[in-house]
Every structure is written in structure tokens, then in C-alpha cells.
Write an enzyme that holds these catalytic residues in place. Structure first.
Site, PDB file in Angstrom:
ATOM      1  CG  HIS A  31      -2.193   1.111   0.936  1.00  0.00           C
ATOM      2  ND1 HIS A  31      -3.090   0.890  -0.332  1.00  0.00           N
ATOM      3  CD2 HIS A  31      -2.363   2.188   1.250  1.00  0.00           C
ATOM      4  CE1 HIS A  31      -3.823   1.976  -0.363  1.00  0.00           C
ATOM      5  NE2 HIS A  31      -3.414   2.931   0.764  1.00  0.00           N
ATOM      6  CE1 TYR A  59      -2.254   6.969  -0.528  1.00  0.00           C
ATOM      7  CE2 TYR A  59      -1.375   5.386   1.052  1.00  0.00           C
ATOM      8  CZ  TYR A  59      -2.553   6.189   0.471  1.00  0.00           C
ATOM      9  OH  TYR A  59      -3.725   5.991   0.749  1.00  0.00           O
ATOM     10  CG  HIS A  97      -8.893   1.583  -7.929  1.00  0.00           C
ATOM     11  ND1 HIS A  97      -9.151   2.583  -7.388  1.00  0.00           N
ATOM     12  CD2 HIS A  97      -7.640   1.110  -7.361  1.00  0.00           C
ATOM     13  CE1 HIS A  97      -8.140   3.085  -6.574  1.00  0.00           C
ATOM     14  NE2 HIS A  97      -7.364   1.902  -6.488  1.00  0.00           N
ATOM     15  CG  PHE A  98      -4.463  -0.930 -10.488  1.00  0.00           C
ATOM     16  CD1 PHE A  98      -3.752  -1.341 -11.685  1.00  0.00           C
ATOM     17  CD2 PHE A  98      -4.744  -2.230  -9.795  1.00  0.00           C
ATOM     18  CE1 PHE A  98      -3.631  -2.492 -12.267  1.00  0.00           C
ATOM     19  CE2 PHE A  98      -4.528  -3.360 -10.295  1.00  0.00           C
ATOM     20  CZ  PHE A  98      -3.841  -3.715 -11.570  1.00  0.00           C
ATOM     21  CG  HIS A  99      -5.242   0.213 -15.792  1.00  0.00           C
ATOM     22  ND1 HIS A  99      -5.461  -1.057 -15.087  1.00  0.00           N
ATOM     23  CD2 HIS A  99      -4.197   0.117 -16.865  1.00  0.00           C
ATOM     24  CE1 HIS A  99      -4.436  -1.750 -15.629  1.00  0.00           C
ATOM     25  NE2 HIS A  99      -3.736  -1.266 -16.565  1.00  0.00           N
ATOM     26  NE  ARG A 142      -6.055  -8.142  -9.722  1.00  0.00           N
ATOM     27  CZ  ARG A 142      -5.264  -7.361  -8.819  1.00  0.00           C
ATOM     28  NH1 ARG A 142      -5.690  -7.452  -7.630  1.00  0.00           N
ATOM     29  NH2 ARG A 142      -4.320  -6.607  -9.000  1.00  0.00           N
ATOM     30  NE  ARG A 143      -2.585  -9.692 -10.825  1.00  0.00           N
ATOM     31  CZ  ARG A 143      -1.611  -9.728  -9.860  1.00  0.00           C
ATOM     32  NH1 ARG A 143      -1.734 -10.898  -9.043  1.00  0.00           N
ATOM     33  NH2 ARG A 143      -0.684  -9.022  -9.769  1.00  0.00           N
TER      34      ARG A 143
END
Lengths: 164, 571
Positions: free
Chosen positions: B244, B248, B395-397, B458-459
């Protein structure tokens, strides 16, 4: 430190929003009983002979309650006697309105255990027993999908729950 | 007081410092930029092909199509993840940190030779990773999270070790340089950009201990055949100790651009410098005690620990909301100064036609979408509906592939010309790239989220999956359309940067001004690094010791290396 009054108002609104989020999660837990997986026990994946995972399958607990032991391996679930021959995904038949507690473990690598349209989505980690309880209300066919990458055949690893 | 404030506010901001700095900096920062974008070139070009092969419609229409070079789907997926999310970002962050530190502090780095050692380490790591992915595609396909019991060849882990080693050197160099500057400038606060970089590198040092222990003590020895047992749950815990804060670590350099360069680029001052510092410190101290929200579905972590990390996760949302206000207010001032009127009119007058500004603005829009999907994922119970589905890469794209990548690209659009001494090859092409990227990621994020809600994992090479429902197929085909848009965007990016490097005809004319001073009203407590790093370590221990103890099953006696399946499985 000087904080602009609009920013103060904004931060208050943010704090309230996050407080509502936290409260919603508490309501989910206490009023609706939505639980996350928690440690059950450890097993040795190389030696499951003396565990319930030696004979996977659905067991009646009386009434509308059942428990189901299942194993995952590259690239197949085994959910007991109704599992087909190698390569044929298993079908689990469950009467409607029954409450099933799933116990799942892996024989090799990490797998996932997800059932369409129901609140069950488990990481199946070798050495650990994953547990979740689901009530099946609506009759129908629901896919069990491995949703954790487990190697070259990951995309064809699934099973079916048939609620009758 | 008012007088000093104004003086500080008007402190000279410079574009081109002393020549010696420029020469050292050109080589060092340039080497980092070229290497980082080379990694991105490979990683990002593979992405759209994965989206194609995940789409049943594409596989039906082109059954014989293959992914170029990285032809095995999970090999391409591993390359996409490691090269983009680890090598591109880490090498970029090092180069950008060196640049901003040197420029903001008007000072040489603590050790230039050490900076080069770090660079060479990361470059060798990249080459090792590429070599192993190309020569051993089956066994190295462990994805960028490399969870055991899947074990990759040793070179895979050696590549990662060299990469992280380089990051540690960067961290030490930036932190020591900042300390030297503070000794030379008694009583002054660090400029905001360096303040944020120091917070980010401290966070990286503490958090990377988890993944370092995992790789060096568990995975590399297993790969070398020195140990034959492992514990998959312990590995997942150690990975997410790091995982996590990692997000950041990606985000803060983009924030450095948005907080410290974007105001100058849009012709205004940042709304609140002290609150920006508070936001960066909050990101630093709350980054670690939140990692278990990635383990909500894990059987080996108790509900109590999941609840504790959920609490900190709600807290770590605060700095993002603070950023929304601070940057929103800054941009509103900029838009109004440019003639914008009314409640939303100021948005229209921002420089949407400047690729560097537009990249950051569109990044912020994507981040709003990604931020909300992130809050949904982080809500313990809603997580059950989306965990390990396509929702998550959706989300993370929009976050790491959105605000982070797009802001890094925006930075490259002025930094690469500056290093090369030639203007950007084509501003129009850059603009087209930024908008196609924004559109592509919006569509990709949405289609992936929808397919995830329809049960798509996913994946997974879902193009040939037998279990998809009709809605899932529809949204996966939609994601492939997004892939086409993104492929165009990546090609535009690579042509533009490549042509700039080969030598665009015109000399470089513009570069953002970089603040070399902090406002003098920074509260003293915000400069006490010992206190903040102390809090970071304390919160980390409080939040993670119980989780690690559980994974080690302390009560049953320590059994760290439990087992490995008979014969290490080939993925």
C-alpha cells in the site's frame, strides 16, 4: 496555522462522510452480519488424509443448513462426489433457501473462490482454511470462479452451484 | 510579518541554476528518464494486446492473433506489471527526485557518484528482468506481485533486489542532501517539493523492509533451491506491508508536480502551503497501517486486524480530500485570473490546450474516478463484491495508470526537452496523446469495473474462458476498444519523445519555474522529521506486529518455513 474557513467546512464535511462510511460498515457487520474471513485453522496441503478435505463434498447439518468442504488445485475445484472426471468442472446441487458454510483450501498454489451474485469471495491460500457462509435464496445456476492467478490454466478454472 | 511574507512569496524562482549543476544534472536525470521511458515503452505497448486477448469478441474474430514478442499471455502480463508499475515508476521517481532536489535547494547532491551507483543498479535490474522474462517465459510468469508458492527463476528476484537497492540509494541521497541544506539554512523550512520528496522516501525506506525480507529471506532462497519450504500467507502479509505505501510512493511525485509546479504553470500561488505539508505527512504516517485492506479476503488475517486497518484506511483518505480542496482552490484562482466567471466557468479557462497542464488536469479527473472506486474497494464488506475481479485493475488504471502515469508523462514533456536542449518535437501530438490517454483510461476503467461486477476475474486470459455471462463479454469487448485508444496514445507518446531525443530542430524555450523557498509561516512542528518518522514507525509496529504474529502463528510455535508443494509448481 491558519486554515481558510471554507477549507474548515470542507474538512468537517469530509470527517462526517468518513464517519458515515465507518457507521455503514458497522451496520453491515452488526445488523446484516456481513463478515470477513478470519483464521479457522491451518492444514498441511501435502497431508490432508486426516482432515475433512480428504473427502470434499456437501454435508447436511440438519434443517436448511449445510457445510461444504472443497479443495482447489491447478486448475480444478473438487467439491465432492458430484465432481466429474478430470477437466470437467464440478457441479454442486443445493436446495433453495439453504445456508451453506464453505471451507476451502488449496493443494498447490494460491487460488480464488468466488460465486456469482453471492457474498463469497475468498483467497484460497495453501496451508490455510478459508471459510464463508452464504444463503442461497434464488434457484438458478451460479458459477464458482477462480479469481486468483494460479498459472497457465487459470482462465478455465470454474465450477457451478445449481440452486434447485 | 506581512513584509517578510511578501518577501518570501516573491522569492526568486529560477529555471536554470549554476552551470555545474546543470551538467551533472543533465547526465544523471537524463539517464533516469531515458531508462524509465524505455521500460514504459515495452510495458505500455503490451497492455492493449492483453485487453484484446481478454475480449471474447477479439479472440473470436482473430483466433490466431498473438501478442508480439511476449507471446504467452501471462508472460506479457508479468512484463506489463513489472516494467510499468515497478521499473518505470521507480526509475522515474529517482530521476525526478534528483532533479527537484537540486533545483529547489540550489545545491549539489550529497553524493553524485552514489547516485550513479544507484542508477546502474536499477538499469542492471531492468536488464535482468527483461532477460528472464524473454528467456524463461513460463517460469517467470509470476506477475508483479510474485506470490509464492509460484517461484520464478532467481534472476527475477535479483532484478527486483537491484531495483529496490537503487531506490534506497536515491532515498538516502535525497534525505541527506535535504539535511545538509537545512544545516546551511538555519530556521528555514524546506521548499514544498523537497519536503514532499523527503516524506516519500522515508515512507519507502520503512515500507520496503517488508518486501525486502520476503524476497531475500523467503523467495530468492526458494528459487535457488536453498530452502524447500515457505509460507504463502506470510509472504502475502510481507508483500502488502509494502504494497500500500507503494501506491503513495507512485502518487507523491505526481503530487509534487501538481502542488508545486502546476500553480506556477497556471500563473498562481498554491492556495495553502502548510496544509499541503500536513497532507504529505499524513500520507506518510498512515500509508503503512492500512495495508491489510488488500488482505480482506485472506483466511490468515483476523477480522480484528482487518478492522484496525480499515480505520486507518479511512484516515488516509483525508489527505486526498485535502488535496482536492487545496488544488481545486488553486485552480479556481488560476481560472478566474484568466477570465473565468461563474460557478464552473473558471474550469473552462484553464490551459486545456497546453499538454503539460492538460496532462495534470486530466490526471486529476481520472483520480477522482479512481479515488471513489478505491474507497469502495477499501470498504471492508463492499470489497467482497469486487475483490480480485476486473474492478481492481479498472481502479488502478485510473490511479497509477491515470493521475500517476499521465502526470509523469506531463513532466517528461518539459523535462526531456530541457535535458536534451531541444524543444518538444510536437505540442499537438502531445496534446492528442494526453486526451487519448484520458479517454482511453476512462473507458478502460469503466468497462473493467462493469465486467468485474459481472464476475470477470482480474489477471486472467478471459478471451477463452468458458464461464462468462453475456454482460461480462460485452464489457470485456468494450475494454478492448479502450485498448485501441490507448495503443494510439502510447504510440504518439513514444514517437514524440523519440523524435525529441533524436533532435527536434528548435531550441528549448520554456520550462516551469521551480520554487526555491518555503513561505516563512510554516509551523515548526512540521519540520520535526524525527517526530514524524517516529510516529510512522510506531504506527507501523502497532498495526503490523499482530498481523505478522498471526501469519507466523506464534501461539502454535514459530514455523516460518512450513512447506512447498511437492515439486515447485511451474506457473
Amino acid at each position: 496555522m491558519h486554515i481558510n474557513r471554507y477549507e474548515r467546512a470542507w474538512l468537517t464535511a469530509v470527517a462526517v462522510t468518513l464517519g458515515v462510511f465507518a457507521a455503514a460498515m458497522l451496520v453491515g457487520l452488526l445488523a446484516f452480519g456481513i463478515r470477513l474471513p478470519s483464521p479457522v485453522a491451518r492444514v498441511d496441503p501435502n497431508n490432508l488424509a486426516n482432515t475433512p478435505f480428504a473427502k470434499p463434498g456437501l454435508k447436511s447439518l440438519g434443517g436448511a443448513r449445510y457445510e461444504l468442504y472443497a479443495t482447489a488445485k491447478m486448475w480444478q475445484f473438487d467439491a465432492g462426489r458430484e465432481a466429474g472426471p478430470l477437466g470437467v468442472p464440478p457441479q454442486i446441487r443445493i436446495p433453495a433457501r439453504s445456508e451453506v458454510t464453505f471451507y476451502v483450501t488449496s493443494l498447490d498454489v494460491n487460488h480464488g473462490f468466488y460465486i456469482e451474485d453471492h457474498s463469497i469471495n475468498l483467497e484460497v491460500v495453501p496451508g490455510q482454511i478459508a471459510r464463508a457462509t452464504v444463503t442461497f435464496m434464488q434457484p438458478g445456476e451460479y458459477k464458482i470462479i477462480c479469481n486468483h492467478y494460479c498459472g497457465a490454466g487459470h482462465q478455465v478454472m470454474y465450477g457451478t452451484v445449481i440452486v434447485e | 510579518m506581512q513584509a517578510t511574507l511578501e518577501k518570501a512569496g516573491n522569492a526568486p524562482a529560477i529555471a536554470f541554476p549554476k552551470l555545474a549543476l546543470v551538467k551533472d544534472e543533465r547526465a544523471l536525470v537524463g539517464a533516469h528518464m531515458i531508462t524509465a521511458f524505455s521500460a514504459l515503452a515495452i510495458g505500455a505497448l503490451l497492455g492493449p494486446f492483453q485487453a484484446f486477448h481478454r475480449a471474447p469478441g477479439f479472440v473470436e474474430a482473430f483466433p490466431d492473433a498473438a501478442i508480439p514478442v511476449f507471446s504467452y499471455y501471462y508472460q506479457a502480463l508479468t512484463a506489463h506489471g513489472t516494467l510499468n508499475a515497478l521499473f518505470f515508476t521507480f526509475i522515474f521517481i529517482s530521476g525526478f527526485s534528483y532533479f527537484m532536489t537540486g533545483r529547489s535547494l540550489q545545491r549539489k547532491l550529497w553524493s553524485l557518484p552514489l547516485a550513479w551507483v544507484g542508477f546502474v543498479s536499477m538499469l542492471l535490474g531492468l536488464l535482468a528482468m527483461l532477460y528472464v522474462l524473454l528467456t524463461d517465459p513460463q517460469r517467470s510468469a509470476v506477475l508483479y506481485t510474485f506470490y509464492p508458492p509460484l517461484i520464478a527463476p532467481p534472476l527475477f528476484y535479483i532484478g527486483l533486489v537491484l531495483l529496490v537497492l537503487g531506490c534506497w540509494i536515491t532515498a538516502a541521497n535525497v534525505i541527506v542532501t535535504a539535511n545538509l541544506w537545512r544545516k546551511e539554512h538555519k530556521g528555514e523550512a524546506l521548499p514544498l517539493a523537497v519536503f514532499a520528496a523527503v516524506a516519500n522516501h522515508w515512507m519507502f525506506i520503512v515500507s520496503s523492509v517488508g518486501v525486502a525480507v520476503e524476497v531475500v529471506a523467503l523467495l530468492l532462497p526458494a528459487s535457488l533451491g536453498l530452502i524447500t519450504r515457505t509460507d504463502p500467507q506470510l509472504s502475502r502479509v510481507l508483500f502488502w506491508f509494502f504494497g500500500h505505501p507503494l501506491v503513495y510512493y507512485w502518487l507523491v511525485p505526481a503530487y509534487i508536480s501538481i502542488y508545486t509546479l502546476l500553480p506556477n504553470q497556471t500563473g498562481v500561488k498554491l492556495f495553502s502551503d502548510p496544509l499541503a505539508r500536513v497532507a504529505f505527512l499524513m500520507l506518510m504516517i498512515f500509508a503503512l497501517p492500512t495495508g491489510v485492506h488488500h488482505l480482506f479476503a485472506d483466511p490468515g488475517v483476523s477480522e480484528v486486524n482487518k478492522a484496525i486497518h480499515t480505520f486507518f484506511t479511512l484516515l488516509v483518505a483525508i489527505p486526498s480530500f485535502m488535496t482536492a480542496f487545496n488544488i481545486g482552490a488553486t485552480l479556481e484562482a488560476a481560472g478566474r485570473a484568466r477570465g473565468g466567471r461563474g460557478l464552473f466557468g473558471w474550469m473552462a479557462t484553464l490551459q486545456w490546450n497546453d499538454p503539460v497542464v492538460a496532462a495534470q488536469l486530466i490526471g486529476l479527473i481520472l483520480f477522482m474516478m479512481g479515488g471513489f472506486s478505491g474507497l469502495i474497494q477499501a470498504s471492508a464488506q463492499l470489497n467482497i463484491t469486487v475483490h480480485n475481479t476486473s474492478w481492481v485493475p479498472g481502479h488502478f488504471h485510473q490511479t497509477v495508470g491515470g493521475i500517476v502515469a499521465l502526470t509523469y508523462i506531463g513532466i517528461a514533456y518539459w523535462l526531456v526537452p530541457m535535458i536534451r536542449g531541444r524543444a518538444l518535437f510536437s505540442k499537438k501530438m502531445a496534446l492528442a496523446q494526453v486526451y487519448t490517454w484520458g479517454l482511453g483510461m476512462m473507458l478502460f476503467g469503466h468497462t473493467m469495473a462493469e465486467s468485474g461486477l459481472n464476475g470477470v476475474p482480474r489477471r486472467s486470459l478471459t478471451g477463452i474462458s468458458p464461464f462468462l455471462n453475456e454482460a461480462a463479454k460485452f464489457w470485456l469487448n468494450g475494454a478492448a476498444v479502450a485498448g485501441v485508444i490507448l495503443l494510439i496514445s502510447v504510440i504518439l507518446l513514444l514517437i514524440n519523445l523519440g523524435a525529441t531525443l533524436i533532435g527536434a530542430p528548435r531550441p528549448v524555450t520554456d520550462a516551469p519555474t521551480i520554487d526555491t523557498r518555503a513561505p516563512e509561516r510554516v509551523p515548526a512542528i512540521l519540520n520535526r522529521w524525527g517526530v514524524w518518522v517516529g510516529i510512522l514507525v510506531a504506527l507501523t509496529l502497532i498495526a503490523w506486529l499482530p498481523v505478522i504474529a498471526e501469519a507466523l502463528s506464534v501461539t502454535e510455535g514459530f514455523q516460518i518455513l512450513r512447506w512447498l508443494p511437492s515439486g515447485v509448481p511451474v506457473p
